[in-house]
Design an enzyme around this catalytic site. Structure first.
Site: not given
Length: 357
Positions: A46, A129, A147
């Site tokens: 991520e 996020y 996102d």
DNA sequence: AACCCGGGGGT
DNA sequence: ACCCCAGGGTT
């Protein structure tokens, strides 16, 4: 701001979840970090994926996991080695923050990535996020992970006409996701929205006839899929001219210097560069002798490079130079031969100069 | 809320 | 040339 609650209530949430999760199970890409989605694997992927495309990340992720397979390995690593693996990926503070945060996980949480929003969100580099992505994908908790893809998909599904560049709109979408996320499989739900955004509900030319959520989509119904989302445009970059010097000493070594520990390209290495807004080109030799203590001879210009950042443009004129006299001043860099120099992490703009050494 | 922080790829 | 990308930190 418009209240979207009534549009959420009009959704058939059960069907929405089923359609999305079914599509994801059939169509998802086989990505390295999906093979064994441990919290550490999800976390690293991520961070790498922030503002960076999947295809770009894949080889970096694989090299990173070979080198730092566990939080413990990353915590113990030399920062320069971490930056070297990150070299070319950009946003280098991501790598430094990730290592700082993993060190905290090792020290404060016995190496186990936290499984709650509070502790997770306090880790360096873990924002709303990334926190939601780790909680939903690695821990199967029904937390939103919003996102750019999710912003676009939801703004089309519910015909959200607010500016998606605003924080307020992201919070609005987080609230909507909290209302509609699958409690049975939040991982597939969140990843499904992102995958849909990447493969079908694309920024340009969305492939609506392949969309599993077509029946739920207000934008499609009103032919607004090309219009939404609405995003304010950012201002264009400023140009900055520099002279860059490839300086060779009598032993044939090259002068390189480490950039400051804060700011742009922090802790990466570079060849000396001089702002042509602050120093006139005609006085570079004199300026360099004052600042660095070295008398140079300027040989010739070897290349010029235009390097575009998100917020500025470097215009780099690159010159070869030779040391004629003098001693290098304190903290102004170090002379290295080629084999030592290429071990260091350079930003791409300066990597492009290495062939001209 | 506005600005800073990289690099690559698509169109 | 412009937009976009699995955003977060700082002020």
């Amino acid at each position: 701001m418009y209240d979207y609650q009534s549009r959420v209530e009009e959704l058939d949430i059960e069907a929405f979840q089923t359609n999305l999760i079914q599509w994801f199970s059939e169509k998802h890409r086989d990505l390295p970090w999906r093979q064994d989605p441990t919290p550490y694997h999800v976390w690293v992927s991520e961070i790498m994926l922030q503002q960076t495309r999947v295809d770009t990340v894949i080889p970096y992720y694989q090299r990173f996991m070979e080198k730092f397979p566990t939080p413990d390995a990353l915590a113990k690593a030399d920062e320069q080695d971490v930056l070297k693996v990150w070299e070319g990926l950009g946003y280098y503070s991501r790598a430094r923050n990730l290592q700082t945060a993993v060190q905290e996980v090792v020290e404060e949480y016995n190496g186990k990535v936290p499984d709650n929003p509070k502790e997770l969100g306090n880790l360096k580099g873990v924002g709303p996020y990334t926190k939601g992505a780790i909680l939903s994908i690695a821990y199967q908790q029904p937390e939103p992970a919003v996102d750019g893809n999710v912003m676009r998909v939801i703004s089309r599904i519910l015909r959200v006409e607010e500016d998606i560049a605003k924080q307020k709109t992201r919070k609005l979408v987080e609230g909507i996701i909290s209302d509609i996320i699958s409690r049975e499989d939040p991982s597939s739900f969140n990843q499904g929205l992102m995958e849909l955004g990447a493969l079908v509900c694309k920024p340009k030319n969305p492939v609506c006839y392949e969309c599993p959520l077509q029946d739920h989509c207000q934008a499609y119904k009103h032919d607004l899929q090309e219009t939404l989302p609405i995003k304010s445009s950012k201002k264009k970059q400023k140009r900055k001219p520099y002279a860059v010097l490839i300086i060779r000493n009598e032993k044939g070594e090259i002068l390189v210097q480490k950039r400051p520990e804060k700011g742009l390209l922090a802790n990466l290495w570079q060849f000396p560069m001089i702002s042509l807004e602050e120093v006139d080109f005609s006085s570079i030799i004199q300026w360099f002798r004052n600042e660095y203590g070295l008398q140079l001879e300027l040989d010739q210009q070897v290349t010029n490079i235009k390097h575009v950042f998100s917020h500025l443009v470097w215009q780099l004129d690159v010159y070869a130079a030779t040391v004629k006299d003098g001693t290098l001043a304190q903290d102004k860099g170090v002379f290295l031969d080629y084999s030592d120099l290429i071990q260091l992490p350079f930003p791409v703009s300066h990597q492009k100069m290495i062939p001209f050494i």
